[in-house]
Design a protein around this motif. Structure first.
Motif, mmCIF file in Angstrom:
data_model
loop_
_atom_site.group_PDB
_atom_site.id
_atom_site.type_symbol
_atom_site.label_atom_id
_atom_site.label_comp_id
_atom_site.label_asym_id
_atom_site.label_seq_id
_atom_site.Cartn_x
_atom_site.Cartn_y
_atom_site.Cartn_z
ATOM 1 N N ILE A 10 22.223 -6.282 0.734
ATOM 2 C CA ILE A 10 21.250 -7.206 1.321
ATOM 3 C C ILE A 10 20.288 -7.697 0.236
ATOM 4 N N SER A 11 19.991 -8.986 0.271
ATOM 5 C CA SER A 11 19.121 -9.575 -0.752
ATOM 6 C C SER A 11 17.662 -9.189 -0.503
ATOM 7 N N LYS A 12 16.874 -9.243 -1.550
ATOM 8 C CA LYS A 12 15.450 -8.945 -1.421
ATOM 9 C C LYS A 12 14.774 -9.939 -0.483
ATOM 10 N N GLU A 13 15.231 -11.191 -0.536
ATOM 11 C CA GLU A 13 14.653 -12.213 0.340
ATOM 12 C C GLU A 13 14.919 -11.888 1.813
ATOM 13 N N SER A 14 16.113 -11.412 2.106
ATOM 14 C CA SER A 14 16.458 -11.061 3.483
ATOM 15 C C SER A 14 15.682 -9.836 3.957
ATOM 16 N N VAL A 15 15.496 -8.883 3.052
ATOM 17 C CA VAL A 15 14.701 -7.691 3.389
ATOM 18 C C VAL A 15 13.287 -8.108 3.789
ATOM 19 N N ILE A 16 12.680 -8.965 2.977
ATOM 20 C CA ILE A 16 11.316 -9.425 3.247
ATOM 21 C C ILE A 16 11.255 -10.200 4.549
ATOM 22 N N GLN A 17 12.239 -11.063 4.782
ATOM 23 C CA GLN A 17 12.268 -11.838 6.021
ATOM 24 C C GLN A 17 12.347 -10.932 7.237
ATOM 25 N N ARG A 18 13.129 -9.889 7.150
ATOM 26 C CA ARG A 18 13.262 -8.963 8.274
ATOM 27 C C ARG A 18 11.939 -8.227 8.537
ATOM 28 N N TYR A 67 1.725 0.000 9.944
ATOM 29 C CA TYR A 67 2.774 0.756 9.268
ATOM 30 C C TYR A 67 3.850 -0.173 8.715
ATOM 31 N N ILE A 68 4.213 -1.200 9.484
ATOM 32 C CA ILE A 68 5.203 -2.169 9.008
ATOM 33 C C ILE A 68 4.635 -2.958 7.823
ATOM 34 N N CYS A 69 3.347 -3.319 7.899
ATOM 35 C CA CYS A 69 2.703 -4.012 6.776
ATOM 36 C C CYS A 69 2.712 -3.144 5.523
ATOM 37 N N LEU A 70 2.478 -1.843 5.690
ATOM 38 C CA LEU A 70 2.497 -0.928 4.549
ATOM 39 C C LEU A 70 3.884 -0.893 3.913
ATOM 40 N N LYS A 71 4.909 -0.838 4.743
ATOM 41 C CA LYS A 71 6.271 -0.791 4.206
ATOM 42 C C LYS A 71 6.630 -2.092 3.493
ATOM 43 N N LEU A 72 6.171 -3.213 4.028
ATOM 44 C CA LEU A 72 6.426 -4.483 3.355
ATOM 45 C C LEU A 72 5.675 -4.543 2.025
ATOM 46 N N ALA A 73 4.461 -3.997 1.989
ATOM 47 C CA ALA A 73 3.718 -3.921 0.718
ATOM 48 C C ALA A 73 4.513 -3.128 -0.307
ATOM 49 N N TRP A 74 5.164 -2.043 0.124
ATOM 50 C CA TRP A 74 5.993 -1.241 -0.788
ATOM 51 C C TRP A 74 7.184 -2.046 -1.306
ATOM 52 N N VAL A 75 7.778 -2.854 -0.421
ATOM 53 C CA VAL A 75 8.898 -3.706 -0.844
ATOM 54 C C VAL A 75 8.434 -4.671 -1.935
ATOM 55 N N TYR A 76 7.267 -5.279 -1.725
ATOM 56 C CA TYR A 76 6.729 -6.183 -2.742
ATOM 57 C C TYR A 76 6.426 -5.432 -4.041
ATOM 58 N N GLU A 107 1.860 -7.731 -2.598
ATOM 59 C CA GLU A 107 1.686 -6.318 -2.279
ATOM 60 C C GLU A 107 0.254 -6.056 -1.816
ATOM 61 N N THR A 108 -0.713 -6.572 -2.563
ATOM 62 C CA THR A 108 -2.119 -6.379 -2.212
ATOM 63 C C THR A 108 -2.447 -6.994 -0.857
ATOM 64 N N ASP A 109 -1.927 -8.191 -0.598
ATOM 65 C CA ASP A 109 -2.186 -8.856 0.689
ATOM 66 C C ASP A 109 -1.773 -7.965 1.856
ATOM 67 N N PHE A 110 -0.626 -7.342 1.744
ATOM 68 C CA PHE A 110 -0.142 -6.531 2.868
ATOM 69 C C PHE A 110 -0.742 -5.130 2.874
ATOM 70 N N LEU A 111 -1.191 -4.649 1.725
ATOM 71 C CA LEU A 111 -1.961 -3.399 1.727
ATOM 72 C C LEU A 111 -3.283 -3.598 2.464
#
Length: 228
Positions: free
Chosen positions: A102-110, A130-139, A148-152
């Motif tokens: 799976i592409s990084k773009e698709s991961v972020i979109q999900r 919690y979902i925002c935290l995980k997305l921050a980790w992806v970034y 990353e900072t925005d979602f943290l």
């Protein structure tokens, strides 16, 4: 994608039932018992080998578009929530299929779809955080510091609100761990006064069995104080 890794060993293809529309669907998920945690970031993100479980932690219904984390897939939706998803997401969403590579773009979109789904169904604020935290980790993995900072910031704002309004545990986090996480995230985003407040709660806590967490809080507090 690392061609030297046998992904079938670490990723399963499981069937789920959408809690919104009851559609049965299959998606790729990490076999966590097969994955090694070799370290962790200061904000508790597990660093794993040989694959990144974060990339396989979202489930998207191909019929209605409802998206969530694997840990929330069994949470039932009431009629009002289902109607909101089917009115505000279903007519507009584009299915993002998960694959071994799976592409990084698709991961972020999900992850963004999961945040949107939980916002629209008005889930517990801790779940959204919690979902925002995980997305921050992806970034973070992608080395996109600004995003990353925005979602943290979104995560810490949500967890702080949930701390006073919801019952523990919050997405598996006990009270002391949540206090530590708040202190750490505030330090990462540069809000040291708030960080010291939450770290102080951890340090003076009477809870047993959390000495390593308390020691980390003490070390971080000293580090912050030495900088100011």
């Amino acid at each position: 994608m690392d061609n030297n890794i046998d992904y079938k060993k670490y990723i399963g293809y499981k069937e789920f039932t959408c809690p919104c529309c009851s559609q049965k669907f299959k998606d790729y998920v990490a076999r966590k018992v097969k994955i090694r945690i070799i370290d962790s970031d200061i904000d508790l993100r597990p660093i794993c080998e040989p694959i990144e479980p974060l990339y396989y932690d979202t489930l998207m219904c191909p019929k209605c578009g409802y998206t969530t984390l694997t840990m929330f897939i069994d949470n039932k939706l009431n009629t009002v929530q289902r109607n909101k998803i089917q009115e505000k997401i279903t007519p507009f969403f584009k299915y993002t299929e998960s694959t071994f590579n799976i592409s990084k773009e698709s991961v972020i979109q999900r992850y963004k779809m999961a945040i949107l789904s939980h916002m629209i169904k008005n889930s517990n604020i801790s779940e959204q955080a919690y979902i925002c935290l995980k997305l921050a980790w992806v970034y973070r993995i992608n080395e996109e510091k600004k995003k990353e900072t925005d979602f943290l910031i979104k995560a810490v704002t949500g967890f702080e609100k949930a701390y006073t309004e919801e019952e523990f545990p919050l997405c598996g986090l006990d009270e002391l761990t949540c206090e530590y996480l708040l202190g750490v995230i505030y330090s990462i985003i540069g809000q040291n006064d708030k960080s010291l407040k939450w770290l102080g709660k951890v340090i003076v806590s009477k809870q047993y069995g959390k000495e390593k967490l308390k020691d980390k809080a003490k070390d971080l507090k000293v580090s912050i104080q030495n900088k100011v």
